[in-house]
Design a protein around this motif. Structure first.
Motif, PDB file in Angstrom:
ATOM      1  N   VAL A   1     -11.545   2.144  -1.687  1.00 27.30           N
ATOM      2  CA  VAL A   1     -10.821   2.960  -0.712  1.00 27.30           C
ATOM      3  C   VAL A   1     -11.843   3.685   0.147  1.00 27.30           C
ATOM      4  O   VAL A   1     -12.708   4.405  -0.365  1.00 27.30           O
ATOM      5  CB  VAL A   1      -9.893   3.980  -1.394  1.00 27.30           C
TER       6      VAL A   1
ATOM      7  N   VAL B   1      -7.919   0.240   2.588  1.00 25.08           N
ATOM      8  CA  VAL B   1      -8.319  -0.326   1.305  1.00 25.08           C
ATOM      9  C   VAL B   1      -9.023  -1.649   1.550  1.00 25.08           C
ATOM     10  O   VAL B   1      -8.758  -2.357   2.529  1.00 25.08           O
ATOM     11  CB  VAL B   1      -7.103  -0.517   0.370  1.00 25.08           C
TER      12      VAL B   1
ATOM     13  N   SER C   1     -10.567  -5.189  -0.764  1.00 28.74           N
ATOM     14  CA  SER C   1     -10.629  -5.902  -2.042  1.00 28.74           C
ATOM     15  C   SER C   1     -11.385  -7.206  -1.868  1.00 28.74           C
ATOM     16  O   SER C   1     -11.208  -7.912  -0.860  1.00 28.74           O
ATOM     17  CB  SER C   1      -9.222  -6.185  -2.587  1.00 28.74           C
TER      18      SER C   1
ATOM     19  N   SER D   1     -11.546  -3.018  -6.208  1.00 23.95           N
ATOM     20  CA  SER D   1     -10.759  -1.947  -5.586  1.00 23.95           C
ATOM     21  C   SER D   1     -11.693  -0.998  -4.847  1.00 23.95           C
ATOM     22  O   SER D   1     -12.579  -0.391  -5.469  1.00 23.95           O
ATOM     23  CB  SER D   1      -9.973  -1.170  -6.646  1.00 23.95           C
TER      24      SER D   1
ATOM     25  N   ILE E   1       0.855  -1.197   0.000  1.00 21.01           N
ATOM     26  CA  ILE E   1       0.000   0.000   0.000  1.00 21.01           C
ATOM     27  C   ILE E   1       0.887   1.241   0.000  1.00 21.01           C
ATOM     28  O   ILE E   1       1.807   1.373   0.803  1.00 21.01           O
ATOM     29  CB  ILE E   1      -0.930   0.005   1.229  1.00 21.01           C
TER      30      ILE E   1
END
Length: 738
Positions: free
Chosen positions: A484, A522, A524, A482, A460
């Motif tokens: 954030v 983050v 995923s 993805s 990251i």
């Protein structure tokens, strides 16, 4: 001094610094972020904030009388360390030298790599100096590199330069096929090729020290021919060829020899570059070259009596003879004979080669990949052979893949139709073109389960931070979405996302507040629904600051004034210009050094610390109120002591082997003027044209090697050097002593 291990924590949890280090720079971390620093041995703690470019620097100090180390951020004394004049001063195909100056003596280190993330770093050179130069080695040819210089002074204060970039030269030429194409009693013709265009020259003599050099042929070409003349008959000569490409990279061949013919003698056959190739258990190929077209004969056998012969009656200069029906794992002796059409011939010395073992060897059996229903195995053999894998749930195997008939040294086979979470035995099998078979030992592999593997999030980073945006990047161990989550608190209540399944993730956050501290994490998710979430990290947006350098000063001139040089330039046009800095570089020195720092309204300077007859190059830069320094101005060149009528220097004088000729042409502004430099003997006869060309500054340098226009060394005596241009000429006496 105690050896302390340091842990730096914020976005990092693991120790980043090895025991025993004192001065530290961390690269590529979160910019403008507060980090806790602790010593895992003595317990000392401190705090440091990374700079806007993602660098963090600090030092450890530990006296013998103290029980805990001291962590110093930004140094142990008032003031600051600064880096200036940084640039890449020397470049080759596989190396480069980085030069810079510091305002105080300091250590030297360089971060470098193919991008501005670098990835490589030199060792720290702990000797304290103000002028720094480090050589980067092991680089790739014709590749662009980025680098930054790093220094620490004796108080632990650190300084980091701006990013620099450079491109290495192409790979230097390779010399190929050096050949003595023809010889007579007094001449020899040398030919060779280079992989890239280059110049041509031959060094030769009756010993390995040579002693004679042909005139340089400056034409850049791939095919080279040089004729050596005035040789002695029936004499062995050593020689090597030299070529230089357009980047100045010179290469030399190994030492070689030839023998001239006798006076009135017929051709002498020379055999050279004998090699043995394509050796198998029952075959081999012999290759060689001759200086004249000749027949090709190879005698061979188990000893120096030979007993077997292969001949080719064609007249060739490049010879290839194949030997067949040999015995495996046997040592063979051989020699070659070459006869030219008029009867002259040559015989080589005895040489040997050995045929390989007939047994096929197998190595490096490895399971490359495993899935719930398959695995892939790779292995190598010592000569080309086919590929097959036997497999099963026990050492009885019971199943086998189809034979891949392609003969290869590196083998890859995939085994399919397996059960998940099961253990399988396997062995690999190969057979070569001669019928030799080899089978590996038994090995085992376990297939993967059907459950999706967990996702790994790593790498990251925060990049391209501006006053209102930032880019978050990371990698995942398998394709995933993805997301954030970010905000001004650790609740991270703002979200941006992308549903594409990728392993390299990059998300751009926009609409941010300048000069603010942000939290983010983050997230995923893979196709199978398995998800991973990172810990919370932080970054800060940039504040709006003046980073624009002032306008570059213009109109710089440098005029000799007796034994001094007088400079004049036009003031920088920016209203916030605070000062002008004058730089100077003598001829032969690779980089500029600061000569003087003047007030913003001063536009002239007299350099009194100069040597007459030496070429000096000058440049000027402007510095604004925020310390931003402009690029250097256009350069100006001067030779102290030359005057309006010009001046001509020859040194050394008297001359033994060669001399340097330096001249300043008549007239105050000779930019773009053509010039010639000629040598005359005492009778007024011209013996050599030393140089001719065009000078952009009225100053030029040439070199005379003490020979005439035919490359012959001139005798001892008085000679005259004349440098001429359209406005006049300069003349001086030159004495040659042999």
């Amino acid at each position: 001094m105690l050896l302390c291990a340091v842990a730096v924590s914020a976005a990092y949890a693991e120790p980043l610094v090895q025991p025993g280090e004192t001065a530290h720079v961390l690269l590529g971390i979160t910019p403008n972020t507060a980090f806790d620093i602790s010593c895992s041995i003595c317990g000392a703690r401190g705090t440091a904030i990374s700079d806007p470019l993602g660098f963090l620097s600090f030092t450890l100090e530990h006296d013998h009388d103290q029980t805990a180390c001291i962590i110093c951020v930004g140094g142990g004394n008032d003031g600051s360390l600064t880096i200036s004049g940084h640039y890449v001063c020397v470049v080759s195909d596989v190396s480069a030298a980085v030069c810079w100056q510091t305002n105080e003596p300091a250590t030297s280190q360089v971060f470098y790599g193919p991008t501005d993330l670098y990835g490589n770093v030199t060792p720290i050179f702990s000797s304290l100096t103000s002028d720094h130069e480090l050589v980067l080695e092991g680089l790739s040819p014709l590749t662009t590199y980025h680098c930054r210089a790093v220094s620490f002074d004796e108080f632990g204060r650190g300084a980091i330069s701006a990013d620099m970039s450079f491109t290495t030269y192409p790979l230097r030429p390779a010399i190929l096929g050096v050949t003595v194409a023809d010889t007579t009693a007094s001449t020899a013709t040398i030919t060779w090729s280079t992989s890239t265009p280059a110049t041509s020259r031959v060094e030769y003599g009756t010993g390995a020290g040579y002693g004679v050099m042909t005139a340089l042929d400056p034409e850049l070409t791939n095919e080279h021919t040089v004729v050596l003349e005035d040789l002695d008959p029936e004499t062995l000569y050593h020689f090597r060829v030299l070529s230089t490409d357009s980047y100045g990279q010179e290469v030399k061949s190994p030492d070689r020899t030839f023998t001239t013919e006798g006076a009135g003698q017929s051709n002498i056959v020379v055999i050279y570059e004998i090699s043995v190739g394509d050796v198998g258990p029952d075959e081999a190929t012999i290759r060689w070259l001759t200086n004249f077209p000749t027949t090709s004969v190879v005698e061979y056998g188990p000893d120096e009596e030979y007993g077997l012969v292969v001949a080719d009656e064609d007249y060739l200069t490049s010879h290839t003879v194949s030997l067949e029906n040999l015995e495996a794992s046997e040592l063979y002796h051989f020699r070659v004979t070459a006869a030219e059409i008029e009867g002259a011939y040559a015989v080589s010395e005895d040489m040997t080669f050995e045929t390989p073992l007939s047994d096929l060897l197998i190595s490096e059996v490895t399971v490359l990949e495993s899935t719930p229903s398959s695995f892939t195995v790779v292995w190598s053999t010592d000569r080309p052979s086919d590929s097959q894998v036997e497999y099963g749930t026990s050492q009885a195997y019971g199943s086998a893949t189809p034979v891949d008939p392609d003969l290869a040294i590196d083998h890859t086979v995939m085994v399919n139709g397996l059960l998940p979470s099961s253990t399988y035995h396997f062995r690999v099998r190969s057979e070569d073109a001669y019928g030799c078979v080899v089978v590996s030992d038994d090995q085992m592999v376990e297939t993967d389960s059907n459950e999706p593997p967990p996702i790994g999030i790593f790498g990251i980073s925060v990049s391209d931070t501006t006053t209102s945006s930032a880019t978050i990047s990371w990698w995942t161990s398998q394709p995933a979405t993805s997301v954030v989550e970010y905000g001004l608190t650790d609740a991270c209540n703002l979200v941006t996302s992308e549903q594409a399944y990728v392993t390299e993730h990059e998300m751009n956050l926009t609409g941010l507040t300048s000069g603010s501290f942000y939290y983010f994490r983050v997230r995923s998710q893979a196709v199978a629904g398995n998800e991973a979430v990172s810990p919370v990290s932080t970054f800060s947006t940039l504040e709006i600051v003046d980073l624009m350098p002032p306008q570059i000063p213009s109109g710089l001139t440098a005029v000799p004034d007796g034994g001094n040089v007088r400079l004049h330039w036009n003031q920088s046009g920016d209203p916030d210009c605070a000062s002008h800095v004058v730089y100077r570089r003598p001829e032969g020195n690779g980089f500029f050094t600061e000569l003087a720092s003047l007030a913003w309204n001063e536009t002239s300077f007299v350099d009194r610390e100069v040597d007459e007859g030496r070429i000096y190059v000058y440049a000027v830069a402007a510095v604004d109120d925020c310390g931003n320094e402009s690029a250097l101005s256009s350069h100006a060149t001067a030779v102290p002591g030359s005057g309006e009528g010009g001046r001509l220097w020859v040194f050394p004088n008297p001359v033994r082997d060669g001399t340097t000729i330096r001249f300043a042409l008549p007239g105050s502004d000779m930019g773009g003027t053509r010039y010639t430099v000629l040598m005359y003997d005492a009778t007024g006869r011209q013996i050599d044209t030393v140089a001719e060309g065009r000078t952009e500054s009225g100053v030029a340098t040439a070199y005379w090697d003490g020979t005439d226009s035919h490359g012959r060394r001139v005798a001892s005596g008085i000679y005259f050097c004349v440098a001429s241009c359209s406005t006049g000429s300069l003349r001086t006496k030159v004495m040659v002593l042999r």
